[in-house]
Enzyme design. Structure first.
Site, PDB file in Angstrom:
ATOM      1  N   CYS A 151      -0.483  11.767  -6.840  1.00  0.00           N
ATOM      2  CA  CYS A 151      -1.412  12.143  -5.779  1.00  0.00           C
ATOM      3  C   CYS A 151      -1.319  13.654  -5.566  1.00  0.00           C
ATOM      4  CB  CYS A 151      -1.068  11.425  -4.477  1.00  0.00           C
ATOM      5  SG  CYS A 151      -1.585   9.706  -4.456  1.00  0.00           S
TER       6      CYS A 151
ATOM      7  N   LYS B 266       0.851  -1.185   0.000  1.00  0.00           N
ATOM      8  CA  LYS B 266       0.000   0.000   0.000  1.00  0.00           C
ATOM      9  C   LYS B 266       0.887   1.236   0.000  1.00  0.00           C
ATOM     10  CE  LYS B 266      -4.302   1.641   0.719  1.00  0.00           C
ATOM     11  NZ  LYS B 266      -4.068   2.977   0.147  1.00  0.00           N
TER      12      LYS B 266
ATOM     13  N   GLY C  76      -8.176   8.861  -0.281  1.00  0.00           N
ATOM     14  CA  GLY C  76      -7.430   9.730   0.613  1.00  0.00           C
ATOM     15  C   GLY C  76      -6.224   9.074   1.256  1.00  0.00           C
TER      16      GLY C  76
END
Length: 314
Positions: A133, A46, A73
């Site tokens: 991001c 992750k 998020g």
């Protein structure tokens, strides 16, 4: 002799080119173990931040007929959690393929600090720096800010000496392909991962006359079948522009063996699956691998290298 999916990446022969996309089925050590024990050739952690992060309020992921929309998020358990896992795993399984480790800080300093931690550790795998991001409120995501991309990569490679790839958002203009390729070719990158989700889509529940996710008034990243043509275009554009030493990881819209074949034909070396992994679970790797082998056998290909990047033009 039947076809083989063996894929050489950084000198290691993976059983096949299939992986999870960071963000899907890789939050916990349990999920990471399931990936490691699946038919995936490799796996990635992750995307981590310096500390654990809850992410956006729910609902933040919604499955739609041709894919998904999300505004997660960056929920994760923090870099120390994942670094401990990969260090333990590489010690237990020294002959296994190198693990991929994803970082996605909320600022330039976040990323630099996490990369310092990885550089100073015994991690011997591959690091993926997520440049797709959002960075600062009111600013575009990092990889759409070309000057900031140069600044970050210059600072990173001043000290980071381990294999490093970058995850990119989709680009839609030939000028942007050229500009970003020129930037990336200046650095000793291991790979480029294209694409992250197509940003700021909107999906509507007609019955409720409402959006379907809570954050950002329903705006979110689109994944799945919707994005495959854009993903293939980005894989092809970078494959034909980047130095041959910079490999491509193809991500976006991979649901079947044919989708995988198309990404490889465009020039990808490894392939990441996100939306369909979320829908189907880790069994998808076995199914897609078998479907890809069937296509190769029908076409008479023995190895992926025989057709990788050899997309015909008219």
């Amino acid at each position: 002799m039947s076809a083989s999916l063996k894929t050489n990446f950084l000198g290691f022969n993976y059983e096949n080119p299939l992986m999870n996309a960071s963000g899907v089925h890789c939050m916990s050590t349990t999920e990471l173990d399931e990936l490691a024990n699946s038919k995936a050739g490799a796996f990635i952690t992750k995307s981590s931040t310096p500390n654990d992060r809850a992410g956006n309020p729910s609902p933040r992921y919604y499955s739609v007929p041709l894919g998904s929309i999300n505004s997660m998020g960056l929920p994760n358990k923090g870099i120390d959690y994942y670094l401990e896992y990969v260090l333990d795993r590489q010690a237990k399984y020294p002959d296994a393929g190198p693990i991929f480790f994803s970082v996605a800080g909320m600022s330039v300093d976040d990323n630099l600090n996490m990369l310092h931690k990885i550089q100073d550790s015994n991690f011997n795998g591959v690091t993926e720096l997520n440049l797709s991001c959002p960075n600062v409120p009111g600013k575009p995501q990092v990889a759409y800010d070309f000057e900031l991309t140069i600044e970050i990569l210059t600072k990173v490679f001043a000290f980071f000496k381990k294999p490093l790839g970058v995850k990119l958002p989709p680009y839609f203009d030939f000028a942007h392909f050229e500009i970003m390729s020129d930037i990336l070719n200046k650095f000793p990158l291991t790979y480029v991962n294209s694409i992250n989700s197509v940003g700021n889509g909107l999906y509507i529940d007609v019955e409720k006359e409402s959006v379907v996710i809570k954050p950002k008034d329903g705006f979110g990243g689109i994944g799945g079948e919707y994005v495959k043509p854009t993903a293939l275009a980005n894989v092809r554009a970078f494959y034909t522009r980047l130095n041959p030493s910079i490999k491509i990881i193809g991500t976006g819209g991979i649901k079947t063996g044919q989708d995988a074949f198309e990404h490889l034909l465009c020039g990808a070396t490894m392939l990441q699956i996100g939306t369909e992994l979320q829908k189907e679970g880790v069994s998808i790797f076995d199914r897609v691998a078998k479907e890809l082998l069937d296509i190769m056998n029908k076409k008479g290909y023995k190895t992926i290298d025989e057709f990788r990047g050899k997309l015909n033009s008219l």
